[in-house]
Write an enzyme that holds these catalytic residues in place. Structure first.
Site, PDB file in Angstrom:
ATOM      1  N   GLU A  23      -5.621  15.833 -12.124  1.00  0.00           N
ATOM      2  CA  GLU A  23      -6.198  16.020 -13.450  1.00  0.00           C
ATOM      3  C   GLU A  23      -7.709  16.223 -13.414  1.00  0.00           C
ATOM      4  O   GLU A  23      -8.463  15.567 -14.124  1.00  0.00           O
ATOM      5  CB  GLU A  23      -5.841  14.814 -14.348  1.00  0.00           C
ATOM      6  CG  GLU A  23      -5.952  15.130 -15.819  1.00  0.00           C
ATOM      7  CD  GLU A  23      -5.319  14.044 -16.688  1.00  0.00           C
ATOM      8  OE1 GLU A  23      -4.983  12.978 -16.175  1.00  0.00           O
ATOM      9  OE2 GLU A  23      -5.179  14.303 -17.883  1.00  0.00           O
ATOM     10  N   LYS A  76       5.616  22.120 -16.143  1.00  0.00           N
ATOM     11  CA  LYS A  76       4.872  20.965 -15.650  1.00  0.00           C
ATOM     12  C   LYS A  76       4.628  21.053 -14.145  1.00  0.00           C
ATOM     13  O   LYS A  76       3.529  20.759 -13.665  1.00  0.00           O
ATOM     14  CB  LYS A  76       5.598  19.664 -15.995  1.00  0.00           C
ATOM     15  CG  LYS A  76       4.831  18.448 -15.486  1.00  0.00           C
ATOM     16  CD  LYS A  76       4.886  17.257 -16.368  1.00  0.00           C
ATOM     17  CE  LYS A  76       3.893  16.201 -15.893  1.00  0.00           C
ATOM     18  NZ  LYS A  76       4.037  14.948 -16.602  1.00  0.00           N
ATOM     19  N   HIS A 115      -2.229   8.593 -28.621  1.00  0.00           N
ATOM     20  CA  HIS A 115      -2.443   7.289 -27.965  1.00  0.00           C
ATOM     21  C   HIS A 115      -3.084   6.294 -28.929  1.00  0.00           C
ATOM     22  O   HIS A 115      -2.759   5.106 -28.909  1.00  0.00           O
ATOM     23  CB  HIS A 115      -3.332   7.449 -26.729  1.00  0.00           C
ATOM     24  CG  HIS A 115      -2.595   7.928 -25.521  1.00  0.00           C
ATOM     25  ND1 HIS A 115      -3.222   8.255 -24.345  1.00  0.00           N
ATOM     26  CD2 HIS A 115      -1.271   8.123 -25.302  1.00  0.00           C
ATOM     27  CE1 HIS A 115      -2.327   8.640 -23.458  1.00  0.00           C
ATOM     28  NE2 HIS A 115      -1.131   8.577 -24.015  1.00  0.00           N
ATOM     29  N   HIS A 133      -2.029  14.018 -27.294  1.00  0.00           N
ATOM     30  CA  HIS A 133      -2.051  12.647 -26.783  1.00  0.00           C
ATOM     31  C   HIS A 133      -3.317  11.877 -27.141  1.00  0.00           C
ATOM     32  O   HIS A 133      -3.311  10.650 -27.115  1.00  0.00           O
ATOM     33  CB  HIS A 133      -1.870  12.650 -25.264  1.00  0.00           C
ATOM     34  CG  HIS A 133      -0.463  12.932 -24.834  1.00  0.00           C
ATOM     35  ND1 HIS A 133       0.209  14.100 -25.161  1.00  0.00           N
ATOM     36  CD2 HIS A 133       0.425  12.191 -24.116  1.00  0.00           C
ATOM     37  CE1 HIS A 133       1.425  14.070 -24.641  1.00  0.00           C
ATOM     38  NE2 HIS A 133       1.585  12.923 -24.005  1.00  0.00           N
ATOM     39  N   LYS A 140       2.230  10.805 -12.123  1.00  0.00           N
ATOM     40  CA  LYS A 140       1.369   9.874 -12.863  1.00  0.00           C
ATOM     41  C   LYS A 140       2.131   8.571 -13.029  1.00  0.00           C
ATOM     42  O   LYS A 140       3.185   8.532 -13.665  1.00  0.00           O
ATOM     43  CB  LYS A 140       1.039  10.438 -14.244  1.00  0.00           C
ATOM     44  CG  LYS A 140      -0.162  11.353 -14.269  1.00  0.00           C
ATOM     45  CD  LYS A 140      -0.636  11.528 -15.708  1.00  0.00           C
ATOM     46  CE  LYS A 140      -1.818  12.456 -15.797  1.00  0.00           C
ATOM     47  NZ  LYS A 140      -2.253  12.620 -17.203  1.00  0.00           N
ATOM     48  N   ARG A 145       0.817  -1.226   0.000  1.00  0.00           N
ATOM     49  CA  ARG A 145       0.000   0.000   0.000  1.00  0.00           C
ATOM     50  C   ARG A 145       0.845   1.267   0.000  1.00  0.00           C
ATOM     51  O   ARG A 145       0.391   2.329   0.413  1.00  0.00           O
ATOM     52  CB  ARG A 145      -0.979   0.019   1.177  1.00  0.00           C
ATOM     53  CG  ARG A 145      -1.957  -1.148   1.176  1.00  0.00           C
ATOM     54  CD  ARG A 145      -3.139  -0.896   2.108  1.00  0.00           C
ATOM     55  NE  ARG A 145      -4.015  -2.069   2.147  1.00  0.00           N
ATOM     56  CZ  ARG A 145      -3.961  -3.015   3.067  1.00  0.00           C
ATOM     57  NH1 ARG A 145      -3.083  -2.938   4.044  1.00  0.00           N
ATOM     58  NH2 ARG A 145      -4.794  -4.029   3.020  1.00  0.00           N
TER      59      ARG A 145
END
Lengths: 364, 364
Positions: free
Chosen positions: A237, A227, A252, A248, A143, A121
């Site tokens: 986000e 960033k 993607h 993206h 991320k 965890r």
């Protein structure tokens, strides 16, 4: 060495950018009172170049060092690699007082971060990004993810590192194609957030491609500053951070349909940016001249302009599975001129993309 | 209906305890402005009993409802079940505006919570615990996890639900053996935190075993209050929260060595508590009379007292992989009398456990 901070309250951390920083790792870990037991995660390409340097300097500073070496490439960003890390940690009886250190590019960083987020965890982790893409993008902001057979980065967590140490000297061993791929993300920051930086890149893309150190440090720093500011505002986000996904949405889709690893992430983003710029122009968010400048900078960085021939239906199917889709509506980031961007809902994705792709198909 | 709040700042949430609460779910979801798209996760035993009730009331309130049904049992708390949830979510094009709802016991809750923590880097989730163990323990506090072939709960995240709705009427369909297993965790709260509650349990264990509603609500509430207070103080188990692991160090070893699902979690915890109490008595943290009271309450709840015959070496090997191990030192929670507990480092685990287990072996 230059430094900045990602300001996230109790989860704030420093990013240091410079040359020959890898060997400074033990001092930083001690300063941050991080665990003295370290599991280094690298891959089969990066490990032969830098792993022993990092292992030795840690061992010399009385750290207990373990390592796990993953296969190389986007195709390895999967549950099997994650399992490889878990098993190494468990078999070595690693407890929560274990530090994970990602030594490699974006794939290694994302998997290692997700392993750190989910082992027992949560254990602390540090990023040592060795690719340009990882240095300017994936190592900053927390991320973490792995790919799912049905889509990229679908499984992951927001989980911040304790430290990011960026040694631009590691770019000396980066293949030219991957350097260019990283430059796609660099261009992205200019397009969405900083017109001056975009202009600086128009002037200095050649210096960057020649790996001139002061230019690399400057570019990485400016990207990380942008960033870090975005992430500090919107860690998970909910809003503004989505702007970093410029290029993206379509990117993607290209990556996934070509098979992960066939087209590099940055290459796909470059093509996605050009498609986004074309859509922006049609929606009168920017001028044709802006599209042209973006196109030329992408080309000057050695990046491909033309998407492979793919079925539009398949692209749309993938795009509608994107995390940026909300309640079934496709939204994508479009640039407003150069230096600004916004999230726009695409009412009729089929038509919009058919038009945006047409010029490339004609060139093909 | 009784309510309490788990106070965790922006991540705070309510726990409601009462009878016939399942059908109140749509109203609560609306009040919390949670997504109108819901993926219900249940298992093959609970789904036939309650899934259609929940599905129908959600559909009647204009929620879009999907469901996934996992295999039953601790053996299914693994990567394959997690993958089943991911695949259902992806194939249904579920975006971040999707709510996961766990309808079942601790296994369903833990897997669903971990899926929610990691799908698209996090979607909201709600707990509808249907077993006593889940109602008093696993549904509260945000510990999510799956088991790894090498150990229990080794992969997971701290990720809080948005709401916990506890309908004690669901305990009517719980097998008696599982009700007893849940009572082990109930006893635990008395031993570690509340001598009055322990005494209340000595008086009313029979009422609980007869499923008398007002006693069930009272017991569940008192447990949730204790747990909520501990979690609010120490969400990520840096200190005090570890006390909730009373009985779990040895308990986990029993569970794993017998094969997950052969011995129920609560049964293993009961045996682990008795071992912990014996060790506490030897370390003069409690009297033999306290050990006797714990032993008698465990027996009165229909729980086993005697661990299966296992090799001590194997038990130690598993215990040393426990998350509560720090820097290779085994620490376990020991009760101080009844109503208090502390984390104690065990200098010589081999000797300590050999002695603590000896009386059981003699009885065996």
């Amino acid at each position: 060495m230059e430094s900045l901070t990602v300001g996230l309250g109790a989860r704030s951390y420093a990013i240091h950018v410079g040359a020959d920083l890898l060997t400074a790792l033990p001092d930083w870990l001690k300063a941050l009172q991080l665990p003295r037991r370290v599991m280094l995660v690298s891959n089969q390409v990066v490990a032969p170049l830098y792993l022993s340097t990092v292992e030795c300097c840690l061992a010399a500073a009385d750290f207990q060092v373990l390592s796990v070496i993953l296969p190389d490439g986007e195709a390895s960003k999967n549950a099997a690699s994650l399992e490889q890390i878990y098993t190494s940690l468990i078999r070595s009886h690693c407890d929560r007082q274990t530090l994970l250190v990602a030594l490699g590019g974006g794939v290694v960083g994302d998997i290692t971060g997700f392993a750190a987020a989910t082992y027992l965890r949560g254990v602390p982790f540090v990023q040592l990004p060795t690719s340009l893409l990882a240095q300017v993008d994936s190592s900053v902001g927390g991320k973490t993810a792995i790919n799912h057979p049905l889509g990229k980065n679908l499984i992951g967590a927001f989980y911040q590192p304790r430290l990011v140490l960026i040694d631009v000297k590691t770019l000396q061993t980066l293949p030219a194609r991957e350097l260019s791929a990283g430059l796609a993300e660099v261009i992205k920051y200019g397009v969405i957030a900083d017109a001056n930086f975009f202009h600086w890149l128009e002037l200095h893309s050649a210096n960057l491609r020649r790996l001139e150190q002061e230019f690399l440090i400057e570019a990485v720093l400016r990207c990380c500053r942008i960033k870090a500011a975005v992430v500090a505002e919107d860690e998970t986000e909910q809003g503004q951070r989505a702007l970093l996904n410029y290029g993206h949405t379509f990117g993607h889709a290209i990556e996934q349909l070509c098979g992960y690893g066939q087209v590099l992430h940055g290459e796909a983003v470059a093509m996605g940016m050009l498609v986004a710029a074309r859509i922006a122009e049609r929606q009168q968010l920017c001028r044709m001249e802006d599209v042209q400048r973006i196109r030329e900078l992408i080309a000057a960085c050695g990046l491909p302009l033309q998407p492979p021939s793919l079925s539009l239906e398949a692209c749309l199917e993938v795009m509608l599975r994107d995390k940026k889709v909300t309640a079934g509506r496709l939204r994508m980031v479009l640039n407003e001129g150069i230096g600004s961007a916004k999230l726009v809902e695409i009412a009729d994705p089929g038509e919009v993309f058919a038009v945006a792709l047409a010029p490339e198909l004609l060139h093909g």
